[in-house]
Design a protein around this motif. Structure first.
Motif, PDB file in Angstrom:
ATOM      1  N   SER A  68      56.201 -69.967  29.220  1.00  0.00           N
ATOM      2  CA  SER A  68      56.168 -68.581  28.736  1.00  0.00           C
ATOM      3  C   SER A  68      55.597 -68.506  27.320  1.00  0.00           C
ATOM      4  CB  SER A  68      57.587 -67.988  28.720  1.00  0.00           C
ATOM      5  OG  SER A  68      58.114 -68.002  30.009  1.00  0.00           O
ATOM      6  N   GLN A  69      56.046 -69.414  26.448  1.00  0.00           N
ATOM      7  CA  GLN A  69      55.503 -69.398  25.093  1.00  0.00           C
ATOM      8  C   GLN A  69      54.019 -69.751  25.100  1.00  0.00           C
ATOM      9  OE1 GLN A  69      56.882 -72.365  22.220  1.00  0.00           O
ATOM     10  NE2 GLN A  69      56.867 -70.792  20.606  1.00  0.00           N
ATOM     11  N   LEU A  70      53.640 -70.666  25.997  1.00  0.00           N
ATOM     12  CA  LEU A  70      52.228 -71.068  26.066  1.00  0.00           C
ATOM     13  C   LEU A  70      51.347 -69.953  26.608  1.00  0.00           C
ATOM     14  CD1 LEU A  70      52.945 -74.641  27.341  1.00  0.00           C
ATOM     15  CD2 LEU A  70      51.809 -74.092  25.180  1.00  0.00           C
ATOM     16  N   HIS A 185      64.413 -78.115  35.838  1.00  0.00           N
ATOM     17  CA  HIS A 185      65.087 -78.046  34.531  1.00  0.00           C
ATOM     18  C   HIS A 185      64.602 -76.854  33.706  1.00  0.00           C
ATOM     19  CE1 HIS A 185      65.910 -82.141  35.855  1.00  0.00           C
ATOM     20  NE2 HIS A 185      66.962 -82.075  35.084  1.00  0.00           N
ATOM     21  N   ALA A 186      64.891 -75.655  34.225  1.00  0.00           N
ATOM     22  CA  ALA A 186      64.421 -74.439  33.544  1.00  0.00           C
ATOM     23  C   ALA A 186      65.064 -74.292  32.167  1.00  0.00           C
ATOM     24  CB  ALA A 186      64.714 -73.224  34.416  1.00  0.00           C
ATOM     25  N   GLY A 187      66.330 -74.724  32.050  1.00  0.00           N
ATOM     26  CA  GLY A 187      67.053 -74.549  30.783  1.00  0.00           C
ATOM     27  C   GLY A 187      66.581 -75.479  29.679  1.00  0.00           C
ATOM     28  N   THR A 188      65.826 -76.510  30.017  1.00  0.00           N
ATOM     29  CA  THR A 188      65.282 -77.401  28.985  1.00  0.00           C
ATOM     30  C   THR A 188      64.181 -76.692  28.195  1.00  0.00           C
ATOM     31  OG1 THR A 188      65.860 -79.275  30.380  1.00  0.00           O
ATOM     32  CG2 THR A 188      64.327 -79.738  28.635  1.00  0.00           C
ATOM     33  N   ARG A 189      63.615 -75.641  28.794  1.00  0.00           N
ATOM     34  CA  ARG A 189      62.599 -74.792  28.164  1.00  0.00           C
ATOM     35  C   ARG A 189      61.363 -75.590  27.705  1.00  0.00           C
ATOM     36  NH1 ARG A 189      62.144 -71.909  30.343  1.00  0.00           N
ATOM     37  NH2 ARG A 189      61.125 -70.374  29.046  1.00  0.00           N
ATOM     38  N   ILE A 190      60.821 -76.378  28.595  1.00  0.00           N
ATOM     39  CA  ILE A 190      59.620 -77.138  28.234  1.00  0.00           C
ATOM     40  C   ILE A 190      58.490 -76.858  29.236  1.00  0.00           C
ATOM     41  CG2 ILE A 190      58.638 -79.481  28.125  1.00  0.00           C
ATOM     42  CD1 ILE A 190      60.192 -78.856  25.616  1.00  0.00           C
ATOM     43  N   GLY A 191      57.344 -76.498  28.681  1.00  0.00           N
ATOM     44  CA  GLY A 191      56.125 -76.358  29.469  1.00  0.00           C
ATOM     45  C   GLY A 191      55.004 -77.062  28.735  1.00  0.00           C
ATOM     46  N   TRP A 192      53.875 -77.222  29.414  1.00  0.00           N
ATOM     47  CA  TRP A 192      52.723 -77.808  28.730  1.00  0.00           C
ATOM     48  C   TRP A 192      51.426 -77.166  29.198  1.00  0.00           C
ATOM     49  CZ3 TRP A 192      55.543 -80.222  32.499  1.00  0.00           C
ATOM     50  CH2 TRP A 192      54.880 -80.757  33.591  1.00  0.00           C
ATOM     51  N   ALA A 193      50.460 -77.156  28.289  1.00  0.00           N
ATOM     52  CA  ALA A 193      49.128 -76.642  28.628  1.00  0.00           C
ATOM     53  C   ALA A 193      48.146 -77.796  28.525  1.00  0.00           C
ATOM     54  CB  ALA A 193      48.739 -75.533  27.658  1.00  0.00           C
TER      55      ALA A 193
END
Ligand code: PMP
Length: 354
Positions: A68-70, A185-193
């Motif tokens: 989401s932030q990405l 692991h949605a609660g870890t709040r990690i994504g990547w681009a």
């Protein structure tokens, strides 16, 4: 849904972080993405290489607090700073319901939501969000605006073998992934681009610097461990311990769930589901079925106008079609809930008669 699997992995995914570790804002001052944990970056590359779902060579990895932030970082990076009006952001309906609200929440002067990509016909620059497989309906997608010249952002949150055949490594300019849907692991709040153009990546990095001064290092270390174990269990699918493979096990769980749901839907005859064609999955090395993380259910009964409130009457909570840019005859239902909730949902659905 994935809780059971991770419970079985037990201590293998436990991460211990002593109080003195990871205290600085900085993870790797030599990387343009200075808040990217090297161990997390390493595991992202390993995972994509083993699954074969994305090209990582020649890409800058940008880590985000969820994808989401990405997504917001990408809009910031791609919209011109000196445009005479905000850049249009489109996606083909039905689209992920957070796109319009996230795009317009700060009423930015840089970009604005411009609706369904299929009907977008303004002769202005635009950003098109391509979600594949799509949330909410699960179909594989390509750009839909009927002309060239748009900037594409590929949201591949669901491009994993448990949801869709892995046909080839994605090779786009800007691709988003998230642990939320890959491992649960949605609660870890990690994504990547994965970003081809370093200048675009640098602007995304700047956005995250301005927004949150980086991304939780603790979360990145936890995510790295989860990805490491996931990749280890999937590296040699032919080997004797491939019964531990996260993707194989999850693929079969999803297959069971979709079968149960289709039986219930056929029995009730009040609803319909999308039909998908199988494809060859290069990861599983076999033909595999699309089995999306969401069921995109249509109320076929002529007397039911609003499927969401109709189902609420049967104690089934859904998200109505209007949130996704289409009519209220459709609803989206999560296929990833815990076993008990999923079983209850299927049971309740199968009692509804047309
Ligand atoms: N993109 C899509 C298509 C999604 O479905 C979701 C999660 N619902 C996200 C992005 C957001 O993921 P994250 O938890 O990484 O912010």
């Amino acid at each position: 849904m994935y809780e059971n699997y991770w419970q079985q992995m037990g201590e293998r995914t436990t991460v211990v972080i002593p109080g003195w570790q990871s205290m600085s804002y900085f993870s790797d001052v030599k990387n343009p993405c200075w808040f990217l944990e090297p161990e997390f970056a390493k595991q992202v590359v390993r995972l994509h290489n083993v699954v074969g779902n994305a090209v990582t060579d020649g890409r800058q990895i940008v880590v985000g607090t969820g994808s989401s932030q990405l997504f917001l970082a990408a809009l910031y990076a791609l919209a011109p700073k000196d445009g005479s009006e905000p850049m249009s952001v489109v996606s083909a309906a039905p689209y992920y319901s957070s796109y319009p609200s996230m795009t317009d929440c700060l009423k930015s002067g840089l970009y604005k939501w411009a609706g369904d990509a299929r009907s977008f016909n303004k002769e202005v620059p635009y950003i098109e969000l391509v979600t594949s497989p799509n949330n909410p309906d699960g179909f594989v997608r390509h750009s839909m605006v009927n002309r060239t010249g748009g900037i594409l952002v590929h949201d591949l949150a669901y491009y994993w073998p448990q949801y869709t055949p892995i046909s080839s490594p994605a090779d786009h300019d800007l691709t988003l992934f998230t642990v939320s849907k890959a491992t649960g692991h949605a609660g870890t709040r990690i994504g990547w681009a994965l970003v081809k153009d370093l200048e675009v990546a640098k602007k995304m990095i700047k956005f995250i610097e301005l927004n949150t001064i980086g991304v939780s290092r603790d979360s990145q270390l936890r995510a790295a461990k989860i990805l490491e174990v996931m990749t280890n269990t999937s590296e040699n699918l032919g080997s004797f311990d491939s019964h531990e493979s996260f993707f194989k096990i999850s693929y079969h769980l999803m297959a069971e769930r979709w079968q149960l749901l289709r039986v219930a839907v056929n029995r009730s005859r009040a609803f319909s589901l999308p039909d998908f064609t199988p494809g060859f999955c290069h990861f599983l090395n076999q033909d595999s079925q699309p089995q999306p993380a969401f069921a995109w259910l249509k109320c076929e009964d002529d007397h039911v106008e609003d499927c969401e409130s109709f189902l609420r009457g049967y104690k089934i909570l859904t998200r109505g079609g209007r949130h996704f840019g289409v009519g209220p005859k459709y609803v989206r239902i999560s296929m990833l809930d815990r076993d008990n909730n999923f079983d209850l949902f299927v049971k309740r659905l199968s009692t509804i008669q047309s």
